[in-house]
Motif scaffolding. Structure first.
Motif, PDB file in Angstrom:
ATOM      1  N   GLU A 160       0.567  -1.269  -0.146  1.00  0.00           N
ATOM      2  CA  GLU A 160      -0.375  -0.268  -0.373  1.00  0.00           C
ATOM      3  C   GLU A 160       0.864   0.811   0.000  1.00  0.00           C
ATOM      4  O   GLU A 160       0.171   2.283  -0.793  1.00  0.00           O
ATOM      5  CB  GLU A 160      -0.444  -0.378   1.517  1.00  0.00           C
ATOM      6  CG  GLU A 160      -0.592   0.171   2.784  1.00  0.00           C
ATOM      7  CD  GLU A 160      -1.173   0.057   3.930  1.00  0.00           C
ATOM      8  OE1 GLU A 160      -0.733   0.023   4.844  1.00  0.00           O
ATOM      9  OE2 GLU A 160      -2.529   0.108   2.965  1.00  0.00           O
ATOM     10  N   THR A 161       1.681   0.812   0.783  1.00  0.00           N
ATOM     11  CA  THR A 161       3.116   1.947   0.537  1.00  0.00           C
ATOM     12  C   THR A 161       3.914   3.100  -0.513  1.00  0.00           C
ATOM     13  O   THR A 161       4.498   3.905  -1.206  1.00  0.00           O
ATOM     14  CB  THR A 161       3.918   1.994   1.955  1.00  0.00           C
ATOM     15  OG1 THR A 161       4.784   1.084   1.368  1.00  0.00           O
ATOM     16  CG2 THR A 161       2.925   1.850   3.331  1.00  0.00           C
ATOM     17  N   TYR A 162       3.506   1.560  -0.913  1.00  0.00           N
ATOM     18  CA  TYR A 162       4.360   1.692  -3.059  1.00  0.00           C
ATOM     19  C   TYR A 162       5.649   1.606  -3.308  1.00  0.00           C
ATOM     20  O   TYR A 162       6.735   2.030  -3.716  1.00  0.00           O
ATOM     21  CB  TYR A 162       3.750   2.780  -3.439  1.00  0.00           C
ATOM     22  CG  TYR A 162       3.695   2.414  -5.175  1.00  0.00           C
ATOM     23  CD1 TYR A 162       3.164   1.111  -5.516  1.00  0.00           C
ATOM     24  CD2 TYR A 162       4.067   3.365  -6.282  1.00  0.00           C
ATOM     25  CE1 TYR A 162       3.325   0.762  -7.057  1.00  0.00           C
ATOM     26  CE2 TYR A 162       4.126   3.400  -7.827  1.00  0.00           C
ATOM     27  CZ  TYR A 162       3.607   2.315  -8.609  1.00  0.00           C
ATOM     28  OH  TYR A 162       3.515   2.193  -9.022  1.00  0.00           O
ATOM     29  N   TYR A 163       6.386   1.301  -2.054  1.00  0.00           N
ATOM     30  CA  TYR A 163       7.862   0.820  -1.624  1.00  0.00           C
ATOM     31  C   TYR A 163       8.674   0.078  -2.200  1.00  0.00           C
ATOM     32  O   TYR A 163       8.636   0.131  -3.313  1.00  0.00           O
ATOM     33  CB  TYR A 163       8.188   1.068  -0.144  1.00  0.00           C
ATOM     34  CG  TYR A 163       9.552   0.775  -0.127  1.00  0.00           C
ATOM     35  CD1 TYR A 163      10.373   1.559  -0.108  1.00  0.00           C
ATOM     36  CD2 TYR A 163      10.584  -0.486  -0.532  1.00  0.00           C
ATOM     37  CE1 TYR A 163      11.666   1.823   0.292  1.00  0.00           C
ATOM     38  CE2 TYR A 163      11.352  -0.429  -0.318  1.00  0.00           C
ATOM     39  CZ  TYR A 163      12.815   0.869   0.716  1.00  0.00           C
ATOM     40  OH  TYR A 163      13.930   0.599   0.655  1.00  0.00           O
ATOM     41  N   THR A 164       7.183  -1.186  -2.540  1.00  0.00           N
ATOM     42  CA  THR A 164       7.846  -2.311  -3.404  1.00  0.00           C
ATOM     43  C   THR A 164       6.877  -2.157  -3.788  1.00  0.00           C
ATOM     44  O   THR A 164       4.902  -2.311  -4.129  1.00  0.00           O
ATOM     45  CB  THR A 164       7.212  -3.413  -3.054  1.00  0.00           C
ATOM     46  OG1 THR A 164       8.502  -3.493  -2.147  1.00  0.00           O
ATOM     47  CG2 THR A 164       8.230  -5.119  -3.515  1.00  0.00           C
ATOM     48  N   ALA A 165       7.063  -2.452  -5.703  1.00  0.00           N
ATOM     49  CA  ALA A 165       6.142  -2.437  -6.522  1.00  0.00           C
ATOM     50  C   ALA A 165       5.450  -3.796  -7.594  1.00  0.00           C
ATOM     51  O   ALA A 165       6.778  -4.644  -7.909  1.00  0.00           O
ATOM     52  CB  ALA A 165       6.605  -1.946  -7.844  1.00  0.00           C
ATOM     53  N   TYR A 166       4.715  -4.630  -7.099  1.00  0.00           N
ATOM     54  CA  TYR A 166       4.143  -6.148  -7.532  1.00  0.00           C
ATOM     55  C   TYR A 166       3.436  -5.957  -9.319  1.00  0.00           C
ATOM     56  O   TYR A 166       2.692  -5.428  -8.934  1.00  0.00           O
ATOM     57  CB  TYR A 166       3.626  -6.860  -6.641  1.00  0.00           C
ATOM     58  CG  TYR A 166       4.246  -6.663  -5.381  1.00  0.00           C
ATOM     59  CD1 TYR A 166       4.513  -7.724  -4.713  1.00  0.00           C
ATOM     60  CD2 TYR A 166       4.055  -6.120  -4.284  1.00  0.00           C
ATOM     61  CE1 TYR A 166       5.244  -8.143  -4.068  1.00  0.00           C
ATOM     62  CE2 TYR A 166       4.427  -5.915  -2.837  1.00  0.00           C
ATOM     63  CZ  TYR A 166       5.771  -6.841  -2.735  1.00  0.00           C
ATOM     64  OH  TYR A 166       5.931  -6.844  -1.434  1.00  0.00           O
ATOM     65  N   GLU A 167       4.243  -6.812 -10.213  1.00  0.00           N
ATOM     66  CA  GLU A 167       3.680  -6.620 -10.840  1.00  0.00           C
ATOM     67  C   GLU A 167       3.233  -8.559 -11.699  1.00  0.00           C
ATOM     68  O   GLU A 167       3.996  -9.399 -11.151  1.00  0.00           O
ATOM     69  CB  GLU A 167       4.631  -6.635 -12.265  1.00  0.00           C
ATOM     70  CG  GLU A 167       4.565  -5.222 -12.313  1.00  0.00           C
ATOM     71  CD  GLU A 167       5.070  -4.651 -13.817  1.00  0.00           C
ATOM     72  OE1 GLU A 167       4.981  -4.428 -14.742  1.00  0.00           O
ATOM     73  OE2 GLU A 167       6.941  -3.944 -13.277  1.00  0.00           O
ATOM     74  N   VAL A 168       1.747  -8.723 -11.835  1.00  0.00           N
ATOM     75  CA  VAL A 168       1.808  -9.668 -11.962  1.00  0.00           C
ATOM     76  C   VAL A 168       1.814 -10.736 -13.339  1.00  0.00           C
ATOM     77  O   VAL A 168       1.137 -10.546 -13.864  1.00  0.00           O
ATOM     78  CB  VAL A 168       0.368 -10.594 -11.406  1.00  0.00           C
ATOM     79  CG1 VAL A 168       0.102 -11.718 -11.484  1.00  0.00           C
ATOM     80  CG2 VAL A 168      -0.018  -9.696  -9.841  1.00  0.00           C
TER      81      VAL A 168
END
Length: 232
Positions: A160-168
């Motif tokens: 939620e903080t967008y420190y880590t970006a997850y792409e499926v």
């Protein structure tokens, strides 16, 4: 703060919408401190369904970006010959480095069944390897109570903080005897970015993000997965 959030920066800014998004956000937004990804993870999900149509487990795959992987391997003194391939003992040593979670951390994954949150266990069966120099880890999470009906399951992987970006970008599958359908809705990155820019334009140039709440934008950039399995 979990171990997987050691500071890193994207190794590549090519092709991936998430990665060019960072450049746009960094260059164009009126305040430089706005949250943006520091770690990029290509994500895969395996939904484990039993012969009664119950979702019992979710197996998660994380493939870290090249630069973060390099930093982590160097910190742990692994792959000293720099060939991008780990020995079996190195894999064993690396396994679980990102599975030591603080209490209350949701693993950057939310799952719902028929609109109700699905409680998941902490990570189990943690494993790690490398692929082309990138760290790839997997862990298994158990559905609390033994399972929930898998006829209407949704899932999102996001910080939620967008420190880590997850792409499926890795496979999303269902394992088990049930015949299931999988679909997805990918985020409207252009639209979400436009909304963020519009919000930031309303802020004073001296707006102090440290003294105010930083917008939690991670979910806005998350892919939503839909799984539908018949009851048996």
């Amino acid at each position: 703060m979990v171990l997987k959030r050691i500071a890193g920066h994207p190794a590549n800014a090519y092709l991936s919408p998430m990665r060019w998004l960072v450049t746009i956000m960094s260059c164009c937004l009126p305040i430089p401190a706005i949250a943006h990804p520091h770690v990029f993870i290509d994500t895969g999900l395996e939904f484990v369904v039993d012969d009664t149509g119950q979702l019992t487990h979710v197996r998660v795959t994380w493939a870290y970006d090249e630069l973060y992987s390099l930093f982590q391997l160097e910190e742990m003194k692994l792959d000293q010959d720099y060939d991008g391939v780990l020995t079996e003992s190195e894999k064993k040593f690396l396994s679980g480095f990102d599975a030591e979670w603080i209490e209350g951390y949701n693993g950057d994954l939310v799952v719902f069944a028929d609109g109700a949150p699905v409680p998941l266990s902490g990570p189990m069966e943690a494993q790690a390897t490398t692929e082309d120099g990138r760290i790839v880890t997997t862990h298994l999470r158990e559905v609390a109570g033994g399972g929930v009906p898998a006829n209407a399951v949704t899932a999102k992987a996001f910080d939620e903080t967008y420190y880590t970006a997850y792409e499926v970008t890795r496979p999303v599958t269902v394992s088990g005897p049930a015949i299931c359908q999988i679909s997805r809705i990918d985020p409207d990155i252009d639209g979400q970015l436009a909304q963020m820019q519009a919000f930031l334009r309303t802020l004073d140039a001296d707006y102090d993000l440290e003294e105010n709440d930083i917008p939690l934008v991670g979910e806005s950039f998350a892919t939503e997965i839909f799984v539908s399995c018949p009851n048996t």
